[in-house]
Design a protein around this motif. Structure first.
Motif, short mmCIF file in Angstrom:
data_model
loop_
_atom_site.label_atom_id
_atom_site.label_comp_id
_atom_site.label_asym_id
_atom_site.label_seq_id
_atom_site.Cartn_x
_atom_site.Cartn_y
_atom_site.Cartn_z
N TYR A 1 -9.65 14.88 3.40
CA TYR A 1 -9.30 14.33 4.50
C TYR A 1 -8.05 14.16 4.89
N GLY A 2 -7.71 14.33 5.99
CA GLY A 2 -6.25 14.23 6.55
C GLY A 2 -5.63 15.66 6.62
N GLU A 3 -6.46 16.65 6.15
CA GLU A 3 -5.90 17.99 6.11
C GLU A 3 -6.46 18.78 7.23
N ARG A 4 -6.01 19.84 7.84
CA ARG A 4 -6.59 20.86 8.71
C ARG A 4 -6.86 22.05 8.25
N LEU A 5 -7.85 22.92 8.39
CA LEU A 5 -8.17 24.03 8.14
C LEU A 5 -7.46 25.08 9.24
N LEU A 6 -6.75 26.06 8.61
CA LEU A 6 -6.28 27.23 9.39
C LEU A 6 -6.89 28.49 9.19
N ILE A 7 -7.49 29.29 10.03
CA ILE A 7 -8.21 30.40 9.73
C ILE A 7 -7.29 31.45 10.51
N GLU A 8 -6.78 32.29 9.56
CA GLU A 8 -5.87 33.50 10.51
C GLU A 8 -6.72 34.51 10.50
N MET A 9 -7.18 35.31 11.41
CA MET A 9 -8.09 36.37 11.29
C MET A 9 -7.36 37.77 11.22
N PRO A 10 -7.82 38.78 10.70
CA PRO A 10 -7.26 40.02 10.53
C PRO A 10 -7.06 40.57 11.99
N GLY A 11 -6.10 41.51 12.16
CA GLY A 11 -5.76 42.49 13.31
C GLY A 11 -6.25 43.84 12.92
N GLY A 12 -6.37 44.57 14.16
CA GLY A 12 -7.11 46.00 13.76
C GLY A 12 -5.87 47.00 13.44
N MET B 1 -7.63 29.76 14.19
CA MET B 1 -8.45 28.73 14.59
C MET B 1 -7.96 27.64 13.72
N GLU B 2 -7.49 26.38 14.30
CA GLU B 2 -7.20 25.26 13.63
C GLU B 2 -8.13 24.06 13.64
N VAL B 3 -8.87 23.88 12.57
CA VAL B 3 -9.98 23.15 12.48
C VAL B 3 -9.86 21.67 11.86
N ASP B 4 -10.62 20.81 12.04
CA ASP B 4 -10.78 19.50 11.59
C ASP B 4 -11.97 18.68 11.76
N THR B 5 -12.32 17.40 11.22
CA THR B 5 -13.49 16.77 11.62
C THR B 5 -12.90 15.63 12.11
N LEU B 6 -13.80 14.66 12.79
CA LEU B 6 -13.52 13.34 13.53
C LEU B 6 -13.88 12.53 12.48
N ASP B 7 -14.67 12.76 11.50
CA ASP B 7 -15.06 11.80 10.47
C ASP B 7 -13.86 11.48 9.50
N THR B 8 -13.93 10.33 9.01
CA THR B 8 -12.77 9.94 8.06
C THR B 8 -13.13 10.26 6.54
N ALA B 9 -13.46 11.62 6.50
CA ALA B 9 -13.90 12.01 5.09
C ALA B 9 -13.59 13.78 4.98
N PRO B 10 -13.53 14.18 3.94
CA PRO B 10 -13.24 15.46 3.64
C PRO B 10 -14.66 16.22 4.41
N PHE B 11 -14.33 17.34 4.52
CA PHE B 11 -15.68 18.44 4.77
C PHE B 11 -15.56 19.77 3.90
N ALA B 12 -16.57 20.56 3.99
CA ALA B 12 -16.45 21.77 3.17
C ALA B 12 -16.59 22.98 4.02
N VAL B 13 -15.97 24.23 3.74
CA VAL B 13 -16.04 25.24 4.43
C VAL B 13 -16.66 26.44 3.40
N SER B 14 -17.47 27.06 3.89
CA SER B 14 -17.96 28.40 3.28
C SER B 14 -17.35 29.41 3.84
N ALA B 15 -16.27 29.96 3.03
CA ALA B 15 -15.47 31.12 3.50
C ALA B 15 -16.16 32.37 3.13
#
Length: 601
Positions: A516-527, A461-475
């Motif tokens: 801001y300006g970055e995108r978060l990449l979440i690469e999930m494990p395989g079985g 998953m590659e995610v970002d926000t439409l806001d012109t601001a940073p956002f937080a992720v709780s991993a």
């Protein structure tokens, strides 16, 4: 058996089936009326009916094992606080106590007595995960449960039909998403009401005054079925150890599973001590998922109720991460708890039936969920205040998952939540309810462990926000440092990765800021895979390549399958490749033995 007794058995079976339909409608009512995405989209709920002693008679098919099996124990706590003879029509009880409910504050459990002809005949219970309970929010960063959100002890939600508005106002004043949270609480009460109504209709139709005889029949038949299933297994004690990421240090989950004559016991002696962070697991949740893992293999077709749960007995040391005591933090107990079925599978992979046949056991999978927990706005993001001036305040809880392990005789399921069983939340739902945008959501090629049976794929998953601001992720992730293991010669699945698109890696656990300006990449494990990859039929490998499950490079280097430009098998080259790879494997094994002998000297 007389004709009368035959009819009696059939009669009981019809009523039993009807009872299951009652609790399934109860669960579906919760999903249809739920406010949060976890309830209405992911199905992170449970529903069931209990006798007046607190024994679960039936559960809805819809629901998660962590909720169902811990809720099965929770009703006894409600009865200790509110005896049946004190209950009245219109009473509804509630708690989110992690130790008397289902493991953390984000789960509310509601219990409602059902009355028929003036007498309490059963109890309906249900649970769902709400989007927010205040505090730090969902994440492992807290140091005590007091930091993790509002605590509602065992209490009345409604008394003789009148809702406790004071309790509602207290909850409303302590959460960031009051409409969703209060809405879900009312949905919990409403679905129990549906269960009560349908039960009264059923009892009237069948002409019964109580559920005593039916309940006794259900539990007796279940107990006998469990005893027969266990009796088919050769007795003995079987051990397994699994190292997982943990938070501040790796954890060892250690189990000894013993098959007795009429029950199975599991002892977690040797498991790591509690963590100072919120990945600790209350015993109720440990019991729920360990029991589920055993039952999946030993007696998957036996109904899940008080009798089947009683045949699997779980014990832990006092000072153990799987027996967290108050006030340890437990907000993300699912990260650790959902790994327990894999620990059980490792024990059960050594078990044989009395006929000598091995039990059908899958390889390890992603197991714990890889949900997107994102938040934005002032007070939610670690950033300079001026960068958040125009940012919207939001909380996103979107359920997603990696790949499951290969199964005996089948490939693993891709992007499938096992053992929780929740559904992936559609990206349209996430985008409609927040400023988040999902740029990419796709299978993660080559993430499934190679084997005769391939592990299920994770997803990216590659995610970002439409806001012109940073956002937080709780991993809240595991399998980043220690990937899911293959079985019987199958290779490990790919480890999970949390990173920025620019390349910087983030931690697998804890709240972090995406600039801001970055995108978060979440690469999930395989079985993990099962069996020798070089034995997998070449045509199956070619099909995997054509479908994007496996790359042509991996088909050649791991499976020993040569393909042309159209991804068709080149038979003679494949035969040569596989011979070369087998020879290399033998050489590597010989060198490993030589090193081990030198080390032992």
């Amino acid at each position: 058996m007389t004709d009368t007794s035959i009819l009696s058995v059939i009669h009981y079976q019809v009523m039993w089936d009807r009872l299951i339909s009652v609790v399934e409608e109860q669960a579906q009512a919760l999903i249809r009326t739920g406010f949060s995405t976890s309830t209405r989209e992911a199905g992170d709920v449970s529903a069931g009916i209990f006798d007046t002693s607190g024994d679960m008679l039936a559960q809805a098919v819809t629901g998660t094992p962590g909720h169902v099996n811990s809720m099965a124990r929770a009703v006894a706590h409600f009865l200790d606080r509110f005896p049946v003879d004190t209950m009245k029509p219109g009473d509804v009880f509630i708690t989110n106590d992690p130790w008397k409910g289902t493991g953390h504050l984000h789960d509310f459990t509601v219990v409602t007595p059902a009355f028929f002809n003036g007498a309490c005949v059963s109890l309906f219970a249900c649970t769902c995960h709400v989007v927010d309970v205040g505090g730090r929010g969902i994440g492992p960063d807290g140091r005590q449960v007091y930091e993790e959100g509002i605590y509602i002890p065992l209490m009345y939600f409604a008394r003789e039909g009148r809702v406790d508005e004071t309790m509602i106002e207290i909850v409303r004043g302590n959460v960031r998403e009051p409409v969703q949270v209060i809405g879900d609480i009312y949905s919990l009460a409403a679905c129990n009401d549906i269960g009560c109504e349908r039960l009264v209709e059923m009892m009237s139709e069948f002409g019964i005054e109580t559920l005593d005889a039916l309940g006794e029949h259900i539990l007796d038949k279940t107990a006998r079925a469990m005893k027969e299933a266990i009796a088919d297994i050769a007795p003995g004690t079987f051990h397994n150890t699994m190292r997982v990421d943990g938070y501040e240090r790796p954890l060892d989950l250690v189990a000894a599973l013993t098959v007795h004559e009429d029950h199975i016991s599991v002892d977690f002696e040797g498991t790591s001590a509690p963590s100072p962070f919120g990945i600790n697991v209350p015993f109720c949740y440990t019991e729920a998922y360990a029991t589920f893992g055993v039952k999946c293999v030993v007696a998957p077709k036996v109904p899940n109720n008080a009798a089947s749960l009683a045949a699997i007995r779980i014990s832990t040391p006092e000072n153990c991460i799987l027996n967290a005591k108050h006030p340890l933090p437990v907000a993300t107990r699912h990260i650790t708890g959902q790994l327990l079925p894999d620990v059980m599978f490792g024990c059960l992979s050594q078990v044989r039936t009395r006929a000598g046949d091995p039990l059908a056991v899958p390889a390890e999978g992603s197991s714990c969920l890889w949900n997107l927990f994102a938040m934005g706005g002032a007070g939610r993001v670690d950033a300079e205040p001026e960068t958040l001036a125009d940012a919207r305040v939001f909380n996103v809880m979107s359920f997603h998952s990696g790949g499951a392990g290969a199964r005996a005789g089948k490939d693993g399921l891709s992007a499938t939540a096992f053992p929780s069983g929740v559904r992936n939340v559609p990206i349209e739902i996430t985008e409609a309810g927040s400023p988040m945008i999902v740029w990419r959501k796709e299978y993660r090629t080559d993430s499934g462990g190679a084997g005769y049976y391939r592990g299920g794929l994770g997803q990216i998953m590659e995610v970002d926000t439409l806001d012109t601001a940073p956002f937080a992720v709780s991993a809240n992730y595991d399998r980043v440092l220690f990937p899911p293991r293959g079985r019987d010669g199958g290779q490990d699945g790919a480890a999970g990765v949390v990173r920025l698109k620019s390349g910087e890696h983030l931690r697998g656990k804890g709240q972090q800021t995406v600039p801001y300006g970055e995108r978060l990449l979440i690469e999930m494990p395989g079985g993990g895979g099962i069996g020798d990859p070089l034995q997998r039929p070449a045509e199956m490998v070619a099909k995997d390549v054509r479908e994007g499950m496996v790359s042509a490079e991996k088909a050649r280097s791991v499976y020993g399958v040569a393909l042309d430009d159209a991804h068709a098998v080149i038979a003679d080259q494949t035969e040569t490749l596989r011979m070369q790879l087998r020879a290399k494997m033998k050489q590597d094994a010989a060198e490993d033995r030589s090193v081990q002998m030198e080390t032992s000297k």
